[in-house]
Design an enzyme around this catalytic site. Structure first.
Site, PDB file in Angstrom:
ATOM      1  N   GLU A  57     -46.915  12.889 126.355  1.00  0.00           N
ATOM      2  CA  GLU A  57     -45.829  12.712 127.321  1.00  0.00           C
ATOM      3  C   GLU A  57     -44.664  12.197 126.494  1.00  0.00           C
ATOM      4  O   GLU A  57     -44.469  10.996 126.318  1.00  0.00           O
ATOM      5  CB  GLU A  57     -46.270  11.784 128.436  1.00  0.00           C
ATOM      6  N   LEU A  63     -50.720   5.650 132.651  1.00  0.00           N
ATOM      7  CA  LEU A  63     -51.253   6.862 132.011  1.00  0.00           C
ATOM      8  C   LEU A  63     -52.651   7.251 132.475  1.00  0.00           C
ATOM      9  O   LEU A  63     -53.427   7.788 131.695  1.00  0.00           O
ATOM     10  CB  LEU A  63     -51.241   6.738 130.482  1.00  0.00           C
ATOM     11  N   THR A 108     -41.426   4.757 124.957  1.00  0.00           N
ATOM     12  CA  THR A 108     -41.811   5.021 126.346  1.00  0.00           C
ATOM     13  C   THR A 108     -42.678   3.887 126.883  1.00  0.00           C
ATOM     14  O   THR A 108     -42.526   3.463 128.035  1.00  0.00           O
ATOM     15  CB  THR A 108     -42.575   6.365 126.433  1.00  0.00           C
ATOM     16  N   ARG A 144     -54.040   9.911 138.472  1.00  0.00           N
ATOM     17  CA  ARG A 144     -54.229   9.480 139.857  1.00  0.00           C
ATOM     18  C   ARG A 144     -54.225  10.681 140.797  1.00  0.00           C
ATOM     19  O   ARG A 144     -53.682  11.717 140.473  1.00  0.00           O
ATOM     20  CB  ARG A 144     -53.128   8.489 140.235  1.00  0.00           C
ATOM     21  N   GLU A 204     -73.513  33.087 130.694  1.00  0.00           N
ATOM     22  CA  GLU A 204     -74.426  34.233 130.787  1.00  0.00           C
ATOM     23  C   GLU A 204     -75.574  33.986 131.755  1.00  0.00           C
ATOM     24  O   GLU A 204     -75.815  34.809 132.661  1.00  0.00           O
ATOM     25  CB  GLU A 204     -74.951  34.621 129.391  1.00  0.00           C
ATOM     26  N   PRO A 223     -37.796  11.892 123.425  1.00  0.00           N
ATOM     27  CA  PRO A 223     -37.138  12.717 122.412  1.00  0.00           C
ATOM     28  C   PRO A 223     -37.587  12.413 120.981  1.00  0.00           C
ATOM     29  O   PRO A 223     -37.711  13.326 120.161  1.00  0.00           O
ATOM     30  CB  PRO A 223     -35.651  12.394 122.594  1.00  0.00           C
TER      31      PRO A 223
HETATM   32  C1  AOF Z   1     -72.185  30.844 125.264  1.00  0.00           C
HETATM   33  N1  AOF Z   1     -71.840  30.784 126.567  1.00  0.00           N
HETATM   34  O1  AOF Z   1     -70.863  29.779 128.296  1.00  0.00           O
HETATM   35  C2  AOF Z   1     -70.644  28.766 126.187  1.00  0.00           C
HETATM   36  C3  AOF Z   1     -70.972  28.871 124.799  1.00  0.00           C
HETATM   37  O2  AOF Z   1     -74.495  22.272 123.992  1.00  0.00           O
HETATM   38  P1  AOF Z   1     -74.477  23.608 124.660  1.00  0.00           P
HETATM   39  O3  AOF Z   1     -75.845  24.150 124.891  1.00  0.00           O
HETATM   40  O4  AOF Z   1     -73.634  23.661 125.908  1.00  0.00           O
HETATM   41  O5  AOF Z   1     -73.817  24.641 123.598  1.00  0.00           O
HETATM   42  C4  AOF Z   1     -72.476  24.508 123.221  1.00  0.00           C
HETATM   43  C5  AOF Z   1     -72.072  25.588 122.238  1.00  0.00           C
HETATM   44  O6  AOF Z   1     -72.334  26.901 122.770  1.00  0.00           O
HETATM   45  C6  AOF Z   1     -70.576  25.553 121.971  1.00  0.00           C
HETATM   46  O7  AOF Z   1     -70.280  24.743 120.845  1.00  0.00           O
HETATM   47  C7  AOF Z   1     -70.256  27.013 121.691  1.00  0.00           C
HETATM   48  O8  AOF Z   1     -70.564  27.367 120.354  1.00  0.00           O
HETATM   49  C8  AOF Z   1     -71.192  27.737 122.615  1.00  0.00           C
HETATM   50  N2  AOF Z   1     -70.545  27.930 123.921  1.00  0.00           N
HETATM   51  N3  AOF Z   1     -71.707  29.927 124.389  1.00  0.00           N
HETATM   52  O9  AOF Z   1     -72.965  31.700 124.871  1.00  0.00           O
HETATM   53  C9  AOF Z   1     -71.109  29.799 127.076  1.00  0.00           C
HETATM   54  N4  AOF Z   1     -69.942  27.718 126.654  1.00  0.00           N
HETATM   55 ZN    ZN Z   2     -74.840  30.245 125.469  1.00  0.00          ZN
END
Ligand code: AOF
Ligand code: ZN
Length: 385
Positions: free
Chosen positions: A304, A211, A203, A214, A58, A307
């Site tokens: 990865e 793993l 594996t 790269r 935002e 089977p």
């Molecule tokens: C939003 N907009 O773009 C995202 C949100 O530690 P912070 O400040 O980055 O907050 C992380 C939390 O905010 C995350 O656990 C989730 O609840 C929310 N993510 N919220 O309004 C965003 N990435």
């Molecule tokens: Zn936010």
């Protein structure tokens, strides 16, 4: 058919979902989020959450505005945050300050600190709020975040490659380069976006893989995980020898024989981090493997899978969220070559593409608790442009 304005809302939310995908591999354990700001039917700003710990979608969208957002509508894939016990300032006050008239939200934030409170604060400030516009695709976008937050486990992708005649290795199980270089590069990019790579001991013994991711710029700090009940991982394997540079975790059976205690100590001294899992009478308990990985910080595990490991995951029905299956155009024509397990019939195909002759198919598991919509994943969309 939806009325024209509802159609427009969905169109803008689609745009936001696609934009959010650009944060894949950099924002985790946060969710991918984007915001599109619209006035009089024109986009006047947009942005996505690009980096863990960095600004949210935002404020990024607001700082890109070409004109005042007063009276505008913001389309946000996830409920804007309102809590303060975190890295960045909350988004709701910024949206209120921008004097938006309306906020359209894809889905509610499952984070208990937000979970509806962000919507309430916006409404209390007199902003019109519409929620759950393209809810299922918006949730599918953040399925790994939901797995981590709500189900206390990482999102699980199984990946393997097969020859045209369905084999996963060569004669008598000898390692075989199945796909072309371009497909291998794609796998390295996928590794770089995931937090953990998991393999079975079979594996590890046959391929002796490293793993790491790269050729991929800025790989996430990877955890490399081996399912190894009897601690057979050789001390001279590449994994053990590089354990001090890149974390290696080895899952082992609690009922370890006395003789294996020495091996446990030797591995620990080499920098490997063993973790114990209680076996079930019928074998590996994958749920118990996944929960500690979530606690170690993994949002997305790339398995990865040979089977045996693939069958164990499919047996659990709800634990393998996604499959990436590469199929090469060449056959081995070798009866002793081991065959891959089939993708379960109920899995839904969400993407298909050709990569230098190899065929990649993406499937999602509709029985997973984090399946919401048959949408191609961010990884698939980014891989195919
Ligand atoms: C939003 N907009 O773009 C995202 C949100 O530690 P912070 O400040 O980055 O907050 C992380 C939390 O905010 C995350 O656990 C989730 O609840 C929310 N993510 N919220 O309004 C965003 N990435
Ligand atoms: Zn936010």
């Amino acid at each position: 058919m939806l009325p024209a304005d509802a159609q427009f809302d969905e169109q803008m939310m689609r745009r936001a979902i696609r934009l959010a995908m650009n944060g894949r591999g950099r924002v985790e354990p946060n969710p991918m989020v984007a915001a599109v700001i619209v006035k009089d039917g024109r986009v006047i700003g947009e942005g996505f959450h690009a980096q863990f710990g960095g600004p949210h979608a935002e404020p990024t969208a607001l700082s890109s505005l070409t004109e005042s957002a007063e009276g505008a509508t913001a389309y946000v894939t996830l409920e804007p945050c309102c809590h303060t016990n975190k890295k960045t300032p909350p988004c709701v006050p910024a949206l209120i300050e921008a004097r938006l008239a309306r906020v359209v939200v894809g889905c509610v934030d499952p984070n208990p600190d937000v979970n509806g409170k962000g919507l309430e604060m916006l409404r209390a400030a007199g902003i019109a709020v519409d929620v759950n516009v393209l809810e299922d695709p918006a949730k599918q976008l953040i399925a790994p975040f939901i797995a981590h937050t709500v189900y206390d486990r990482p999102y699980v992708t199984l990946k393997w490659a097969e020859t045209a005649d369905g084999k996963v290795a060569g004669r008598d199980g000898k390692p075989l380069q199945i796909t072309s270089e371009k497909a291998s590069r794609l796998v390295h990019q996928l590794r770089a976006r995931c937090d953990a790579i998991m393999i079975g001991i079979g594996t590890a013994m046959i391929d002796d893989p490293l793993l790491t991711a790269r050729e991929a710029p800025e790989p996430r700090p990877l955890m490399r995980v081996v399912l190894d009940s009897q601690l057979r991982l050789p001390m001279e394997s590449k994994l053990v020898r590089t354990a001090r540079q890149h974390r290696v975790l080895v899952e082992f059976d609690r009922r370890l024989a006395e003789a294996e205690r020495d091996k446990l100590n030797a591995l620990q001294q080499a920098g490997v981090q063993p973790f114990m899992v209680e076996r079930r009478f019928d074998g590996l308990n994958l749920e118990q493997v996944l929960t500690p990985l979530a606690h170690f910080g993994a949002t997305h595990v790339l398995v990865e899978a040979g089977p045996t490991v693939a069958s164990s995951f499919f047996h659990e029905q709800t634990l393998a969220d996604r499959v990436w299956l590469f199929r090469s155009p060449n056959a081995v024509n070798e009866p002793t070559a081991p065959a891959g397990v089939g993708v379960p019939a109920n899995y839904v195909k969400t993407g298909e593409t050709e990569i230098d002759g190899d065929h990649l198919t993406e499937y999602l598991n509709p029985s997973s608790p984090v399946f919401f919509a048959a949408e191609p994943s961010a990884d698939f969309v980014l891989a195919t442009g």
